[in-house]
Design a protein around this motif. Sequence first.
Motif, PDB file in Angstrom:
ATOM      1  N   ALA A  53       0.786  -1.339  -0.091  1.00 41.54           N
ATOM      2  CA  ALA A  53       0.055  -0.032  -0.003  1.00 41.54           C
ATOM      3  C   ALA A  53       0.874   1.294  -0.160  1.00 41.54           C
ATOM      4  O   ALA A  53       1.977   1.430   0.732  1.00 41.54           O
ATOM      5  CB  ALA A  53      -0.922   0.015   1.214  1.00 41.54           C
ATOM      6  N   PRO A  54       0.378   2.403  -0.671  1.00 38.08           N
ATOM      7  CA  PRO A  54       1.206   3.475  -0.688  1.00 38.08           C
ATOM      8  C   PRO A  54       1.381   4.299   0.837  1.00 38.08           C
ATOM      9  O   PRO A  54       0.639   4.019   1.415  1.00 38.08           O
ATOM     10  CB  PRO A  54       0.310   4.377  -1.456  1.00 38.08           C
ATOM     11  CG  PRO A  54      -0.578   3.512  -2.156  1.00 38.08           C
ATOM     12  CD  PRO A  54      -0.869   2.327  -1.456  1.00 38.08           C
ATOM     13  N   VAL A  55       2.663   4.699   0.641  1.00 38.41           N
ATOM     14  CA  VAL A  55       2.985   5.541   2.195  1.00 38.41           C
ATOM     15  C   VAL A  55       1.954   6.153   2.905  1.00 38.41           C
ATOM     16  O   VAL A  55       1.572   6.180   4.090  1.00 38.41           O
ATOM     17  CB  VAL A  55       4.100   6.140   2.105  1.00 38.41           C
ATOM     18  CG1 VAL A  55       4.106   7.532   1.446  1.00 38.41           C
ATOM     19  CG2 VAL A  55       4.667   6.439   3.674  1.00 38.41           C
ATOM     20  N   GLU A  56       0.837   7.038   2.007  1.00 38.84           N
ATOM     21  CA  GLU A  56      -0.015   7.794   2.746  1.00 38.84           C
ATOM     22  C   GLU A  56      -1.217   7.027   3.067  1.00 38.84           C
ATOM     23  O   GLU A  56      -1.820   7.230   4.285  1.00 38.84           O
ATOM     24  CB  GLU A  56      -0.689   8.687   1.531  1.00 38.84           C
ATOM     25  CG  GLU A  56       0.318   9.725   0.974  1.00 38.84           C
ATOM     26  CD  GLU A  56       0.904   9.137  -0.387  1.00 38.84           C
ATOM     27  OE1 GLU A  56       1.906   9.795  -1.023  1.00 38.84           O
ATOM     28  OE2 GLU A  56       0.881   7.899  -0.599  1.00 38.84           O
ATOM     29  N   ILE A  57      -1.487   5.782   2.524  1.00 35.51           N
ATOM     30  CA  ILE A  57      -2.505   4.946   3.146  1.00 35.51           C
ATOM     31  C   ILE A  57      -2.040   4.319   4.418  1.00 35.51           C
ATOM     32  O   ILE A  57      -2.745   4.009   5.279  1.00 35.51           O
ATOM     33  CB  ILE A  57      -2.825   3.741   1.991  1.00 35.51           C
ATOM     34  CG1 ILE A  57      -3.246   4.364   0.756  1.00 35.51           C
ATOM     35  CG2 ILE A  57      -3.717   2.666   2.553  1.00 35.51           C
ATOM     36  CD1 ILE A  57      -4.692   4.996   0.643  1.00 35.51           C
ATOM     37  N   HIS A  58      -0.608   3.991   4.129  1.00 33.77           N
ATOM     38  CA  HIS A  58      -0.066   3.425   5.669  1.00 33.77           C
ATOM     39  C   HIS A  58      -0.001   4.171   6.787  1.00 33.77           C
ATOM     40  O   HIS A  58      -0.210   3.801   7.833  1.00 33.77           O
ATOM     41  CB  HIS A  58       1.308   2.983   5.385  1.00 33.77           C
ATOM     42  CG  HIS A  58       1.547   1.332   4.882  1.00 33.77           C
ATOM     43  ND1 HIS A  58       1.600   0.543   5.782  1.00 33.77           N
ATOM     44  CD2 HIS A  58       1.782   0.916   3.516  1.00 33.77           C
ATOM     45  CE1 HIS A  58       2.033  -0.663   5.207  1.00 33.77           C
ATOM     46  NE2 HIS A  58       1.988  -0.259   3.891  1.00 33.77           N
ATOM     47  N   ALA A  59      -0.123   5.635   6.433  1.00 36.48           N
ATOM     48  CA  ALA A  59      -0.112   6.386   7.572  1.00 36.48           C
ATOM     49  C   ALA A  59      -1.366   6.817   8.150  1.00 36.48           C
ATOM     50  O   ALA A  59      -1.626   7.496   8.938  1.00 36.48           O
ATOM     51  CB  ALA A  59       0.332   7.912   7.041  1.00 36.48           C
ATOM     52  N   THR A  60      -2.668   6.314   7.476  1.00 40.20           N
ATOM     53  CA  THR A  60      -3.810   6.490   8.100  1.00 40.20           C
ATOM     54  C   THR A  60      -4.161   5.776   9.323  1.00 40.20           C
ATOM     55  O   THR A  60      -3.351   4.925   9.653  1.00 40.20           O
ATOM     56  CB  THR A  60      -4.998   6.025   6.934  1.00 40.20           C
ATOM     57  OG1 THR A  60      -5.010   4.704   7.026  1.00 40.20           O
ATOM     58  CG2 THR A  60      -5.106   6.658   5.735  1.00 40.20           C
ATOM     59  N   ARG A  61      -5.016   6.513  10.310  1.00 36.93           N
ATOM     60  CA  ARG A  61      -5.067   5.653  11.526  1.00 36.93           C
ATOM     61  C   ARG A  61      -5.568   4.408  11.089  1.00 36.93           C
ATOM     62  O   ARG A  61      -5.444   3.306  12.054  1.00 36.93           O
ATOM     63  CB  ARG A  61      -5.973   6.463  12.172  1.00 36.93           C
ATOM     64  CG  ARG A  61      -5.438   7.741  13.016  1.00 36.93           C
ATOM     65  CD  ARG A  61      -6.121   8.291  14.012  1.00 36.93           C
ATOM     66  NE  ARG A  61      -6.422   7.362  15.140  1.00 36.93           N
ATOM     67  CZ  ARG A  61      -7.537   7.438  15.849  1.00 36.93           C
ATOM     68  NH1 ARG A  61      -8.386   8.678  15.814  1.00 36.93           N
ATOM     69  NH2 ARG A  61      -7.802   6.863  16.992  1.00 36.93           N
TER      70      ARG A  61
END
Length: 146
Positions: free
Chosen positions: A119-127
């Motif tokens: 998964a893209p890093v921005e998706i990984h960063a979601t809560r």
Amino acid sequence: MKIRAARSDDLDAIKALLAESGLPNSDVTGDLLFDFAVAEDADGSVVGSVGLERFGTNALLRSLAVAQPARNDGLGGRMLAHAEDRAHASGILELWLLTTTALEFFQRKGYVDVGRSSAPVEIHATRQFAQLCPATAVCMRKTLSP
């Protein structure tokens, strides 16, 4: 059932529906509702929800839930199609999600099981990814036609 854009006064009903469905809701806020849709029954009660969290051409599909009395009538599929159409119309190329209970439903809708690390890093960063969904949740992706 009528599917419509979520409004700020739907927040409590959405959170209650997610809790009833065993889905995370602590990160669902009024700001996030911009990309949420709800289904309401003939009485105007919220009986379904689905949301997107956008990150460029990727989005996290989340909070797809249908109230128990409204299940088994295709509403979940209609809610999903609504979210996919909205994502496609706004330039989203890939939808990502985590699920612990609906793997087969999403597979039938064209989602594929992928490793969480893809998964893209921005998706990984979601809560959802970082804190709320268990490590046992299956990560899935669907590429939308351009």
